[in-house]
Design an enzyme around this catalytic site. Structure first.
Site, PDB file in Angstrom:
ATOM      1  N   ASP A 187       0.821  -1.207   0.000  1.00 51.68           N
ATOM      2  CA  ASP A 187       0.000   0.000   0.000  1.00 51.68           C
ATOM      3  C   ASP A 187       0.858   1.262   0.000  1.00 51.68           C
ATOM      4  O   ASP A 187       2.010   1.240   0.413  1.00 51.68           O
ATOM      5  CB  ASP A 187      -0.924   0.013   1.216  1.00 51.68           C
ATOM      6  CG  ASP A 187      -0.159  -0.003   2.535  1.00 51.68           C
ATOM      7  OD1 ASP A 187       0.817  -0.775   2.637  1.00 51.68           O
ATOM      8  OD2 ASP A 187      -0.522   0.751   3.450  1.00 51.68           O
ATOM      9  N   GLU A 188       0.275   2.338  -0.462  1.00 53.47           N
ATOM     10  CA  GLU A 188       0.844   3.682  -0.337  1.00 53.47           C
ATOM     11  C   GLU A 188       2.306   3.759  -0.790  1.00 53.47           C
ATOM     12  O   GLU A 188       3.132   4.425  -0.173  1.00 53.47           O
ATOM     13  CB  GLU A 188       0.701   4.178   1.103  1.00 53.47           C
ATOM     14  CG  GLU A 188      -0.759   4.274   1.531  1.00 53.47           C
ATOM     15  CD  GLU A 188      -0.935   4.613   3.000  1.00 53.47           C
ATOM     16  OE1 GLU A 188      -1.881   5.349   3.324  1.00 53.47           O
ATOM     17  OE2 GLU A 188      -0.145   4.115   3.830  1.00 53.47           O
ATOM     18  N   ALA A 189       2.598   3.069  -1.890  1.00 51.65           N
ATOM     19  CA  ALA A 189       3.962   3.073  -2.423  1.00 51.65           C
ATOM     20  C   ALA A 189       4.123   4.225  -3.414  1.00 51.65           C
ATOM     21  O   ALA A 189       4.483   4.025  -4.580  1.00 51.65           O
ATOM     22  CB  ALA A 189       4.272   1.732  -3.082  1.00 51.65           C
TER      23      ALA A 189
END
Length: 531
Positions: free
Chosen positions: A339-341
């Protein structure tokens, strides 16, 4: 009772007398037995027998399926609870018959095939209680229901007067979804082994069968890795806001896994990647594309860190870290985040996730990833965990259409770190406030457009710990919302009714008070006076 059972009963009684702990005297005023209709999660069917009750007394024994150590272990856990609060001996002995005539029997026979591996049938008559299941996991679930049918004081750490009555009738019960999870973030603030074990006990009472441990993030690395020791020693040395942080040795992690397994909870460990990796990057300069290690991080903003996708060393690192974790984890899953890369390009993300999934498969495990993972090609065995705040997501729906299973964790429904309201001291509000009715008022099997019930592996309630530092904090945010999510995962959709649920949930209050659970007294719930 067998001769061995009589000898054991006598021995235990003598031991109790010798220690100065006498069995509680029978109480004369009999309080009304707890209703079969008060159980959380709601059973598939509960048929009361009017005027029938079973009373646990000093003569009660627990009979178990002969030759099954797993059943004996479930019985031992029940006996420990009952001995502590009733003062009764509660011997555990092999059943001599599949048809009990007295006591409490835990049997692997006589349950309907329809209850599957985790379901059970519970029968209460004036003479006996019988919990029947096809597998020990089902007996464990049935015992959790039985605990709720006993007076709340059965959870006491000291001997109470009773009486210990159970309402008569039959419950036939089994879960709606296979995955009923709770996630505990130990990366933002480290939580000791004792806290994790306590949380396992609390979630297991409500038939939660997965503990997702978020073991790494920008702020800390929480599991010892022999091949990369600085990850824990240095990367685990701080947390949000500073402080000493901490990490689990591999032996401590094994303890958590074993403790959970004894309560039929599977541990799903997460090493978040390629983002949320500052603790790892700070521990080893060579993991960075420029070879320069960043400072340890104690803030809460996300999206700035990334493993170096172009370095072959990155995949050696992942292989060794996940290899050690796979060897420590008997369950079939490794969670790799994803996530949230935002510091990783879309092309690099796809390249990285393709390699990472293959590495996990090489260690005999299946991947779980936050739903962002569907933006890359995914293996058929990969599971996507939906954490969004909308009821539509085209890429997740497409993945489900291609056979990918989905765990439902919508942040505005199931995130236990969201504040209840504007006055809540702990927690965050980016996904909105979540009161108990918000946590309960959705259907995991029909929530996300294009993701039907057959595509849903189950539900999970994540608890992120940016603001959470203690067991009391964990409990305050989890209760009473965790049982709401647990019911969505276990109970048939046909039983979901807010009016009924808030009353049944309120009935848990006295039990939590006895157990010392620091719960939020929501004004939406009908709590009994004094709870």
């Amino acid at each position: 009772m067998t001769i061995g059972g009589v000898r054991l009963l006598t021995t235990v009684i003598l031991a109790l007398v010798g220690s100065g702990v006498a069995p509680a005297a029978p109480a004369t005023p009999a309080a009304a037995a707890v209703s079969l209709a008060s159980v959380v999660p709601a059973p598939v069917t509960a048929t009361p027998a009017t005027g029938v009750t079973y009373r646990v007394t000093a003569a009660t024994a627990i009979y178990t399926e002969p030759g099954s150590p797993a059943v004996a272990d479930v019985a031992g856990q029940l006996a420990a609870i009952l001995r502590r609060s009733t003062g009764y001996p509660m011997p555990v002995v092999d059943a001599s018959s599949p048809t009990p005539t007295d006591g409490i029997a835990l049997l692997l026979s006589g349950a309907p095939a329809s209850v599957g591996n985790e379901g059970y049938q519970l029968d209460v008559t004036t003479a006996s209680i019988a919990v029947r299941a096809n597998q020990p996991a089902g007996l464990f679930a049935g015992v959790q229901t039985l605990r709720q049918l006993l007076p709340p004081t059965v959870e006491s750490a000291t001997v109470q007067p009773g009486p210990w009555e159970v309402a008569g009738g039959r419950i036939v019960d089994h879960p709606r979804f296979a995955h009923r999870g709770a996630m505990l973030d130990v990366a933002r603030h480290f939580l000791p082994v004792a806290v994790v074990k306590r949380y396992i006990d609390e979630i297991a009472l409500y038939k939660v069968n997965r503990l997702h441990l978020h073991l790494s993030d920008d702020q800390g690395w929480r599991i010892a890795v022999n091949s990369w020791p600085n990850l824990a020693v240095y990367g685990g040395s701080t947390q949000v806001g500073g402080g000493t942080g901490g990490y689990y040795t591999q032996d401590e992690y094994r303890q958590i896994v074993a403790y959970a397994a004894a309560r039929y909870v599977m541990v799903v460990p997460e090493i978040d990647m390629p983002g949320h990796t500052n603790a790892a990057l700070a521990s080893y300069a060579e993991l960075n594309c420029d070879g320069v290690a960043p400072k340890l991080y104690t803030g809460t903003k996300v999206g700035f860190s990334s493993l170096c996708v172009s370095k072959e060393l990155t995949y050696t690192f992942i292989d060794q870290v996940l290899g050690e974790l796979a060897a420590l984890t008997p369950g079939p899953y490794l969670h790799i985040g994803g996530d949230e890369a935002s510091s990783t390009t879309a092309a690099d993300y796809a390249t990285f996730m393709n390699r990472a999934q293959q590495i996990v498969a090489g260690h005999g495990k299946s991947v779980v990833g936050w739903h962002d993972i569907v933006n890359a090609p995914v293996l058929p065995s990969t599971v996507a965990q939906y954490w969004g705040t909308t009821t539509s997501h085209a890429a997740v729906a497409a993945a489900a259409g291609n056979g990918i299973k989905i765990i439902m964790s919508p942040a505005n429904r199931s995130y236990l770190d969201m504040k209840y309201n504007s006055r809540t001291r702990l927690g965050q509000r980016w996904a909105g406030f979540i009161e108990v009715q918000d946590a309960y008022g959705w259907d995991p099997g029909a929530y996300l457009s294009g993701v039907g019930e057959t595509s849903v592996l189950g539900v999970e309630a994540p608890l992120w710990t940016e603001t959470i530092e203690t067991l009391a904090d964990v409990e305050y945010m989890a209760f009473p919302r965790l049982p709401a999510i647990a019911e969505l995962g276990w109970s048939p959709a046909s039983t979901h009714d807010w009016t009924s649920f808030q009353q049944r949930l309120g009935a848990q209050g006295p039990r939590w008070r006895v157990m010392g659970i620091n719960y939020y007294h929501s004004t939406q719930v009908s709590w009994p006076t004094g709870s």
